[in-house]
Scaffold this active site. Structure first.
Site, PDB file in Angstrom:
ATOM      1  N   GLY A   1      11.975 -16.571 -13.754  1.00  0.00           N
ATOM      2  CA  GLY A   1      13.297 -17.171 -14.650  1.00  0.00           C
ATOM      3  C   GLY A   1      14.192 -16.021 -15.096  1.00  0.00           C
ATOM      4  O   GLY A   1      14.605 -15.647 -16.233  1.00  0.00           O
ATOM      5  N   ALA A   2      14.730 -15.361 -13.888  1.00  0.00           N
ATOM      6  CA  ALA A   2      15.587 -14.165 -14.113  1.00  0.00           C
ATOM      7  C   ALA A   2      17.078 -14.812 -13.871  1.00  0.00           C
ATOM      8  O   ALA A   2      18.029 -13.775 -14.070  1.00  0.00           O
ATOM      9  CB  ALA A   2      15.392 -13.080 -13.205  1.00  0.00           C
ATOM     10  N   SER A   3      17.420 -15.742 -13.960  1.00  0.00           N
ATOM     11  CA  SER A   3      18.806 -16.209 -13.899  1.00  0.00           C
ATOM     12  C   SER A   3      19.449 -16.319 -15.335  1.00  0.00           C
ATOM     13  O   SER A   3      20.688 -16.146 -15.214  1.00  0.00           O
ATOM     14  CB  SER A   3      18.788 -17.877 -13.328  1.00  0.00           C
ATOM     15  OG  SER A   3      17.793 -18.552 -13.775  1.00  0.00           O
ATOM     16  N   ARG A   4      18.898 -16.165 -16.060  1.00  0.00           N
ATOM     17  CA  ARG A   4      19.846 -16.377 -17.546  1.00  0.00           C
ATOM     18  C   ARG A   4      18.565 -15.701 -18.517  1.00  0.00           C
ATOM     19  O   ARG A   4      17.472 -15.304 -18.412  1.00  0.00           O
ATOM     20  CB  ARG A   4      19.490 -17.933 -17.992  1.00  0.00           C
ATOM     21  CG  ARG A   4      20.487 -18.784 -17.287  1.00  0.00           C
ATOM     22  CD  ARG A   4      20.701 -20.148 -17.646  1.00  0.00           C
ATOM     23  NE  ARG A   4      19.430 -20.862 -17.164  1.00  0.00           N
ATOM     24  CZ  ARG A   4      18.863 -21.709 -18.111  1.00  0.00           C
ATOM     25  NH1 ARG A   4      19.077 -21.437 -19.423  1.00  0.00           N
ATOM     26  NH2 ARG A   4      17.983 -22.478 -17.787  1.00  0.00           N
TER      27      ARG A   4
ATOM     28  N   ASN B   1       8.220 -14.425 -16.986  1.00  0.00           N
ATOM     29  CA  ASN B   1       9.072 -14.681 -17.813  1.00  0.00           C
ATOM     30  C   ASN B   1       9.489 -16.254 -17.955  1.00  0.00           C
ATOM     31  O   ASN B   1       9.995 -16.538 -19.052  1.00  0.00           O
ATOM     32  CB  ASN B   1      10.428 -13.741 -17.737  1.00  0.00           C
ATOM     33  CG  ASN B   1      11.375 -14.300 -18.552  1.00  0.00           C
ATOM     34  OD1 ASN B   1      11.564 -13.987 -19.592  1.00  0.00           O
ATOM     35  ND2 ASN B   1      12.412 -15.034 -18.097  1.00  0.00           N
TER      36      ASN B   1
ATOM     37  N   TYR C   1       4.441 -25.521 -26.854  1.00  0.00           N
ATOM     38  CA  TYR C   1       4.768 -24.511 -26.653  1.00  0.00           C
ATOM     39  C   TYR C   1       3.850 -23.172 -27.150  1.00  0.00           C
ATOM     40  O   TYR C   1       3.655 -22.092 -26.431  1.00  0.00           O
ATOM     41  CB  TYR C   1       6.353 -24.041 -27.189  1.00  0.00           C
ATOM     42  CG  TYR C   1       6.870 -22.747 -26.746  1.00  0.00           C
ATOM     43  CD1 TYR C   1       7.686 -22.589 -25.772  1.00  0.00           C
ATOM     44  CD2 TYR C   1       7.182 -21.960 -27.849  1.00  0.00           C
ATOM     45  CE1 TYR C   1       8.314 -21.386 -25.576  1.00  0.00           C
ATOM     46  CE2 TYR C   1       7.738 -20.631 -27.528  1.00  0.00           C
ATOM     47  CZ  TYR C   1       8.363 -20.444 -26.399  1.00  0.00           C
ATOM     48  OH  TYR C   1       9.120 -19.222 -25.966  1.00  0.00           O
TER      49      TYR C   1
ATOM     50  N   LYS D   1       1.864 -20.243 -25.318  1.00  0.00           N
ATOM     51  CA  LYS D   1       1.988 -18.850 -25.548  1.00  0.00           C
ATOM     52  C   LYS D   1       0.968 -18.164 -26.034  1.00  0.00           C
ATOM     53  O   LYS D   1       0.552 -16.898 -25.704  1.00  0.00           O
ATOM     54  CB  LYS D   1       3.255 -18.740 -26.389  1.00  0.00           C
ATOM     55  CG  LYS D   1       4.523 -19.151 -25.769  1.00  0.00           C
ATOM     56  CD  LYS D   1       4.984 -18.474 -24.430  1.00  0.00           C
ATOM     57  CE  LYS D   1       6.533 -18.755 -23.864  1.00  0.00           C
ATOM     58  NZ  LYS D   1       6.841 -17.977 -22.733  1.00  0.00           N
TER      59      LYS D   1
HETATM   60  P1  NAP Z   1      16.372 -19.495 -21.144  1.00  0.00           P
HETATM   61  O1  NAP Z   1      17.639 -18.859 -21.356  1.00  0.00           O
HETATM   62  O2  NAP Z   1      16.187 -21.008 -21.189  1.00  0.00           O
HETATM   63  O3  NAP Z   1      16.010 -19.104 -19.335  1.00  0.00           O
HETATM   64  C1  NAP Z   1      14.800 -19.679 -19.106  1.00  0.00           C
HETATM   65  C2  NAP Z   1      14.778 -19.071 -17.430  1.00  0.00           C
HETATM   66  O4  NAP Z   1      13.465 -19.462 -16.888  1.00  0.00           O
HETATM   67  C3  NAP Z   1      15.713 -19.417 -16.690  1.00  0.00           C
HETATM   68  O5  NAP Z   1      15.972 -18.419 -15.745  1.00  0.00           O
HETATM   69  C4  NAP Z   1      15.217 -20.914 -15.807  1.00  0.00           C
HETATM   70  O6  NAP Z   1      15.946 -21.053 -14.725  1.00  0.00           O
HETATM   71  C5  NAP Z   1      13.692 -20.357 -15.706  1.00  0.00           C
HETATM   72  N1  NAP Z   1      12.856 -21.481 -15.309  1.00  0.00           N
HETATM   73  C6  NAP Z   1      12.551 -22.721 -16.212  1.00  0.00           C
HETATM   74  N2  NAP Z   1      11.691 -23.292 -15.708  1.00  0.00           N
HETATM   75  C7  NAP Z   1      11.325 -22.662 -14.306  1.00  0.00           C
HETATM   76  C8  NAP Z   1      10.317 -22.969 -13.440  1.00  0.00           C
HETATM   77  N3  NAP Z   1       9.710 -24.060 -13.507  1.00  0.00           N
HETATM   78  N4  NAP Z   1      10.084 -21.883 -12.551  1.00  0.00           N
HETATM   79  C9  NAP Z   1      10.845 -20.843 -12.437  1.00  0.00           C
HETATM   80  N5  NAP Z   1      11.861 -20.485 -13.198  1.00  0.00           N
HETATM   81  C10 NAP Z   1      11.962 -21.439 -14.387  1.00  0.00           C
HETATM   82  O7  NAP Z   1      15.029 -18.790 -21.753  1.00  0.00           O
HETATM   83  P2  NAP Z   1      14.965 -17.408 -22.622  1.00  0.00           P
HETATM   84  O8  NAP Z   1      15.202 -17.573 -23.954  1.00  0.00           O
HETATM   85  O9  NAP Z   1      15.540 -16.247 -21.962  1.00  0.00           O
HETATM   86  O10 NAP Z   1      13.250 -17.203 -22.628  1.00  0.00           O
HETATM   87  C11 NAP Z   1      12.628 -16.271 -21.495  1.00  0.00           C
HETATM   88  C12 NAP Z   1      11.030 -16.254 -21.764  1.00  0.00           C
HETATM   89  O11 NAP Z   1      11.008 -15.739 -23.255  1.00  0.00           O
HETATM   90  C13 NAP Z   1      10.492 -17.548 -21.894  1.00  0.00           C
HETATM   91  O12 NAP Z   1       9.190 -17.614 -21.397  1.00  0.00           O
HETATM   92  C14 NAP Z   1      10.457 -17.751 -23.403  1.00  0.00           C
HETATM   93  O13 NAP Z   1       9.401 -18.768 -23.888  1.00  0.00           O
HETATM   94  C15 NAP Z   1      10.359 -16.570 -23.974  1.00  0.00           C
HETATM   95  N6  NAP Z   1      10.872 -16.467 -25.503  1.00  0.00           N
HETATM   96  C16 NAP Z   1      12.177 -16.772 -25.597  1.00  0.00           C
HETATM   97  C17 NAP Z   1      12.365 -16.587 -27.262  1.00  0.00           C
HETATM   98  C18 NAP Z   1      13.828 -16.631 -27.598  1.00  0.00           C
HETATM   99  O14 NAP Z   1      14.042 -16.689 -28.585  1.00  0.00           O
HETATM  100  N7  NAP Z   1      14.882 -17.028 -26.553  1.00  0.00           N
HETATM  101  C19 NAP Z   1      11.478 -15.963 -27.852  1.00  0.00           C
HETATM  102  C20 NAP Z   1      10.088 -15.797 -27.723  1.00  0.00           C
HETATM  103  C21 NAP Z   1       9.790 -16.073 -26.279  1.00  0.00           C
HETATM  104  P3  NAP Z   1      16.790 -22.080 -14.312  1.00  0.00           P
HETATM  105  O15 NAP Z   1      18.214 -20.972 -14.737  1.00  0.00           O
HETATM  106  O16 NAP Z   1      17.086 -21.880 -12.937  1.00  0.00           O
HETATM  107  O17 NAP Z   1      16.839 -23.127 -15.197  1.00  0.00           O
END
Ligand code: NAP
Length: 248
Positions: A13-16, A91, A156, A160
Site C-alpha cells: 500500500g505504498a502508492s498513497r 501497511n 477495522y 488492527k
Molecule cells: P490510504 O491513504 O487510504 O492508502 C491506502 C493504501 O493501501 C493505498 O496505497 C492503497 O493502494 C493500498 N491498498 C488498499 N487495499 C489494498 C490491497 N488489497 N492490496 C494492496 N494494497 C492495498 O491509507 P493511509 O491512511 O495511508 O493508511 C495506511 C495504513 O495506516 C493502513 O493500514 C491504515 O489502517 C493505517 N492507519 C492509518 C491511520 C490514519 O489516520 N490515516 C491511522 C492509523 C492507522 P491503491 O492506491 O492502489 O488503492
C-alpha cells in the site's frame, strides 16, 4: 545511525498516504524499494520517481495483499527485481466504517481480509526468505483503533487488534532466526483515509490528543525507519503508538 544502505524493502500500500511516506523515508535512508499498490498505478509510479530522485532503485508491484497467492508472488517478485528482501512493511489497509448494527458481512470480511490476512499472507512468504538469511525486519501498521476500539469501526478495530496478536506470535517464532517483528500504531494521521471525517468529529478528536494535532505521514514514516534500522536491533514484539499521546 539509521542507515539502511544495501537493504531492500517491500512496502505494501505504498502508492498513497502513510505507505508512500514510509517508502520514501526508507529510500532516503538508503534502501531500494518495492512499491506495492492495489488499484492506483499512476500514484505508485509517482512514488517510484520520488525514490529514484533520491538515488535509490524502485520497482512497482501491483497485488492484492489479501489474496494468498498474489501476496506470495509479490514477495517473490520483490526478490527477483531487487535481489533480496530485508524489510517488509505491512501497511496496506482499508476502512468500511459503519455502526455494528448496520455492518454487513461483506464489510467485516473485506476489512479483515485486507488488513489482517494480508499481513499473514506477505509475512509468511517473507519470513521463509528472511529465515534463510537469518536476518529481517517485519513492521506491521496497526492503529490506535486496535488499542482502544472506535465507534463505527468494529471490523477495522478487530483487524488492527488482530495484527498485534499476529505480530507477537511471529516475533516469538522468528526471534531465533534473527528476524524482528514489531507494530507501529498510528493515531489520526492526515491522509485520504481520514479526509472524510466530519468536521465536528475532527474537532472532538483534536481535544483528546495531548499534542493537539493530527499526525503527519512523516511522523509515522520516521518511526518505521527507526524500527527497520540497526538502532532497533533489540526491539521485537513491541507496539509503538505514534498518536500524539491519544492512547495513553
Ligand atoms: P490510504 O491513504 O487510504 O492508502 C491506502 C493504501 O493501501 C493505498 O496505497 C492503497 O493502494 C493500498 N491498498 C488498499 N487495499 C489494498 C490491497 N488489497 N492490496 C494492496 N494494497 C492495498 O491509507 P493511509 O491512511 O495511508 O493508511 C495506511 C495504513 O495506516 C493502513 O493500514 C491504515 O489502517 C493505517 N492507519 C492509518 C491511520 C490514519 O489516520 N490515516 C491511522 C492509523 C492507522 P491503491 O492506491 O492502489 O488503492
Amino acid at each position: 545511525m539509521l542507515t539502511l544502505e544495501g537493504k531492500t524493502a517491500l512496502v505494501t500500500g505504498a502508492s498513497r498516504g502513510i505507505g508512500r511516506a514510509i517508502a520514501v523515508e526508507l529510500a532516503r535512508q538508503g534502501a531500494d524499494i518495492a512499491v506495492n499498490y492495489a488499484h492506483n498505478a499512476e500514484a505508485a509510479l509517482q512514488v517510484v520517481a520520488e525514490i529514484e530522485a533520491v538515488g535509490r532503485r524502485a520497482v512497482v508491484l501491483p497485488a492484492d495483499v489479501g489474496d494468498f497467492a498474489q501476496a506470495a508472488t509479490l514477495v517473490e517478485a520483490t526478490v527477483n527485481a531487487l535481489g533480496r528482501l530485508d524489510i517488509l512493511v505491512n501497511n496496506a489497509g482499508i476502512i468500511r466504517d459503519t455502526l455494528l448494527l448496520r455492518m454487513q458481512e461483506a464489510d467485516w470480511d473485506e476489512v479483515l481480509r485486507v488488513n489482517l490476512k494480508g499481513a499473514f499472507n506477505t509475512g509468511k512468504a517473507a519470513a521463509r526468505l528472511m529465515a534463510r538469511q537469518r536476518a529481517g525486519r517485519i513492521i506491521n501498521i496497526s492503529s490506535v483503533s486496535g488499542l482502544m476500539g472506535q465507534v463505527g469501526q468494529a471490523n477495522y478495530s478487530a483487524s488492527k487488534a488482530g495484527l498485534i496478536g499476529l505480530t507477537k506470535s511471529m516475533a516469538r517464532e522468528l526471534a531465533g532466526r534473527g528476524i524482528t517483528v514489531n507494530v507501529v500504531a498510528p493515531g489520526f494521521v492526515t491522509t485520504d483515509m481520514t479526509e472524510t471525517l466530519p468536521e465536528k468529529l475532527r474537532e472532538q478528536l483534536l481535544m483528546l490528543i495531548p499534542l493537539g494535532r493530527f499526525g503527519a505521514v512523516e511522523d509515522v514514516a520516521r518511526v518505521v525507519a527507526f524500527l527497520a534500522s540497526d538502532a532497533a536491533a533489540y526491539i521485537t514484539g513491541a507496539v509503538l503508538p505514534v498518536d500524539g499521546g491519544l492512547s495513553m
